[in-house]
Design a protein around this motif. Sequence first.
Motif, PDB file in Angstrom:
ATOM      1  N   TYR A  92     -17.985  58.557  -9.012  1.00 51.97           N
ATOM      2  CA  TYR A  92     -17.266  58.806 -10.259  1.00 51.97           C
ATOM      3  C   TYR A  92     -16.193  57.550 -10.316  1.00 51.97           C
ATOM      4  O   TYR A  92     -15.515  57.508  -9.192  1.00 51.97           O
ATOM      5  CB  TYR A  92     -17.153  60.235 -10.462  1.00 51.97           C
ATOM      6  CG  TYR A  92     -18.113  61.044 -10.719  1.00 51.97           C
ATOM      7  CD1 TYR A  92     -18.857  60.908 -12.222  1.00 51.97           C
ATOM      8  CD2 TYR A  92     -18.364  62.082  -9.857  1.00 51.97           C
ATOM      9  CE1 TYR A  92     -19.761  62.002 -12.321  1.00 51.97           C
ATOM     10  CE2 TYR A  92     -19.464  62.729 -10.222  1.00 51.97           C
ATOM     11  CZ  TYR A  92     -20.122  62.862 -11.441  1.00 51.97           C
ATOM     12  OH  TYR A  92     -21.202  63.765 -11.827  1.00 51.97           O
ATOM     13  N   ASP A  93     -15.965  57.413 -11.493  1.00 53.35           N
ATOM     14  CA  ASP A  93     -14.719  56.615 -11.879  1.00 53.35           C
ATOM     15  C   ASP A  93     -13.663  57.530 -11.747  1.00 53.35           C
ATOM     16  O   ASP A  93     -13.376  58.427 -12.450  1.00 53.35           O
ATOM     17  CB  ASP A  93     -14.643  56.056 -12.957  1.00 53.35           C
ATOM     18  CG  ASP A  93     -13.365  55.327 -13.751  1.00 53.35           C
ATOM     19  OD1 ASP A  93     -12.433  55.202 -12.796  1.00 53.35           O
ATOM     20  OD2 ASP A  93     -13.150  55.014 -14.852  1.00 53.35           O
ATOM     21  N   PRO A  94     -12.561  57.498 -10.505  1.00 47.32           N
ATOM     22  CA  PRO A  94     -11.609  58.561 -10.388  1.00 47.32           C
ATOM     23  C   PRO A  94     -10.585  58.403 -11.423  1.00 47.32           C
ATOM     24  O   PRO A  94      -9.987  59.676 -11.833  1.00 47.32           O
ATOM     25  CB  PRO A  94     -11.187  57.860  -8.998  1.00 47.32           C
ATOM     26  CG  PRO A  94     -11.458  56.597  -8.756  1.00 47.32           C
ATOM     27  CD  PRO A  94     -12.756  56.594  -9.559  1.00 47.32           C
ATOM     28  N   TRP A  95     -10.227  57.293 -12.001  1.00 47.18           N
ATOM     29  CA  TRP A  95      -9.341  57.158 -12.885  1.00 47.18           C
ATOM     30  C   TRP A  95      -9.842  57.955 -14.378  1.00 47.18           C
ATOM     31  O   TRP A  95      -8.894  58.949 -14.985  1.00 47.18           O
ATOM     32  CB  TRP A  95      -9.066  55.865 -13.585  1.00 47.18           C
ATOM     33  CG  TRP A  95      -8.424  55.109 -12.431  1.00 47.18           C
ATOM     34  CD1 TRP A  95      -8.909  54.189 -11.468  1.00 47.18           C
ATOM     35  CD2 TRP A  95      -6.960  54.820 -12.370  1.00 47.18           C
ATOM     36  NE1 TRP A  95      -8.357  53.736 -10.545  1.00 47.18           N
ATOM     37  CE2 TRP A  95      -6.821  53.872 -11.312  1.00 47.18           C
ATOM     38  CE3 TRP A  95      -5.852  55.141 -12.926  1.00 47.18           C
ATOM     39  CZ2 TRP A  95      -5.572  53.766 -10.883  1.00 47.18           C
ATOM     40  CZ3 TRP A  95      -4.737  54.832 -12.584  1.00 47.18           C
ATOM     41  CH2 TRP A  95      -4.492  53.952 -11.530  1.00 47.18           C
ATOM     42  N   ALA A  96     -10.999  57.893 -14.533  1.00 43.61           N
ATOM     43  CA  ALA A  96     -11.324  58.694 -15.866  1.00 43.61           C
ATOM     44  C   ALA A  96     -11.644  60.398 -15.469  1.00 43.61           C
ATOM     45  O   ALA A  96     -11.091  60.872 -16.249  1.00 43.61           O
ATOM     46  CB  ALA A  96     -13.133  58.310 -16.242  1.00 43.61           C
ATOM     47  N   LEU A  97     -11.718  60.615 -14.296  1.00 41.80           N
ATOM     48  CA  LEU A  97     -11.818  62.035 -13.775  1.00 41.80           C
ATOM     49  C   LEU A  97     -10.246  62.763 -13.908  1.00 41.80           C
ATOM     50  O   LEU A  97     -10.131  63.556 -14.568  1.00 41.80           O
ATOM     51  CB  LEU A  97     -12.471  62.176 -12.443  1.00 41.80           C
ATOM     52  CG  LEU A  97     -13.981  62.073 -12.184  1.00 41.80           C
ATOM     53  CD1 LEU A  97     -14.310  62.154 -10.759  1.00 41.80           C
ATOM     54  CD2 LEU A  97     -14.670  62.915 -13.179  1.00 41.80           C
TER      55      LEU A  97
END
Length: 530
Positions: A92-97
């Motif tokens: 997963y994109d950690p920034w989006a999470l």
Amino acid sequence: MTPLPFLRSPPFPGIASRVAAVSILRERAGEPDEVPDSVIEQIAAARVGGAYWGRQREGVKLVARAGCCFSRDGLDRREVVILPLRQPAKAYDPWALVAQARSVHAKADDELAIIAGMLGVAVHGPDGEIIAPERLRLEAKRAVAAASYRDCFSGKAVGVDQAIAQLAEWGRHLQGNRHIAAASGMAFWKREAMRRFLWDGVRSPPFLSPRAGVVRARREDGALAIWPSRVPSSLQADAPDIAVARVEDGFLRSKGLGAALTPPGSVVVDRSGIYYDAGRPSDLETLLATHAFSPMLVERARRLRETIRATGVTKYGQDAGQMPSLPSAKRTVLVVGQVEDDLSVQLGGAGVEGNLGLLKRARRAEPDAHIIYRPHPDVQAGLRRGHLSDAVVHDHADALDSGAPLMALVQAVDDVHVLSSLTGFEALLRDRPVTVHGMPFYAGWGLTRDLAEPNPRRGRKLTIDQLVAAALILYPRYLDPVTCLPCGPEIMVERLGSGSTSSISWLIRMRTLQGKIRRFMTVSAERLHG
């Protein structure tokens, strides 16, 4: 588990990680106090670091690393994301999470915690205790100082700010490919390049027929990427519920004719229209009409334009012919022909009927000028439609040129007349006067003499460097012909200027031979019939 740099490159398909790497972990890490706060702010603004290219997920309220204690507090299980210690292949994109979450649960030196600290999201350690923002800022600086940084195109050492800028460029490229479910109309000889152009960080869209592409896009609630000239013109009307992304050659491409099967080094992916269709808005037109061009971006565009001029890079390549003699006491005008069945002529020609219509209009506008007519190279090579016989040309022009260095000729004449040709844009790059009979993307902004009816969506007064910033930096995507990595226009211009371009395949040789045969037959027929 082998540790990874925090600022690391996406895993571009088919490209070795050592080639794409912008960072390498040091044997002995640097000191965190050597990393200024401005670097952390750059990273936060660009949202790069960790697997920033990964899948995106909505509706997240809590993010935790496996093994940490936390309370769900009545949260639905779909609102909680627990990430494993080892990064999966499709992360997963950690920034989006993290940006959606109200709390993050991880160790202070975990990438999740570092990102949360940059975004101002509360971080709890494995024991549930809150971690102070100052500690998270220190861990962010340690993560940056743990690596050295390199230019992936030259291999030279660079500062961390340049590595951040490169990751941000890639992020913009990948973001533009999100939610493309399928691609249709891509010629088979372009598909290797198109897979790279359209990769979104997780996958490249499959190449399907237009009908199958519509079905897949509808099923995935995504967009269908199309090459407009190679799909039915009724596609949008037949499937109005499907989002369409139109793909076309960019304005800087690898050397060689598109009709000769030379893979593109640059493309545009337009979600609202396409740059050559003046009848509807496009992403490029919107950029030109509304973008707030920063001084830094305009300066970058100025330097890019200077480099293009210095290297002599042009979409049409270098011609080896002789310059025609031009009268010194008479106004000289170059009229640039085009491929008549090209969509840019059909949709941006403002009603002018092909090359003959353009030539007649140019003569009416310049009755006393010495006019040189220059046919399009694909037409001259016998690959596309739009040929005018020598006799017809000389009815309206004083000279016919087909081999002089085009940009040298552009700079030698007093004015360049075009219908919608990119030669007009290239002339503007070199500060030459341009008269436009159609409505190409660069008309209507106060930079050209426009003979077509005004476009009501245009009218903003732009500088040439603002035009360059939108058309050559913000709008297209580029592939470096050496590393095959997505790159900026500066790298493409450097490669084109040094001759580092795609090799000539057997398909290109066959297509070139086909064009020569067609050209020979056309000229022979002209001579036979007088």
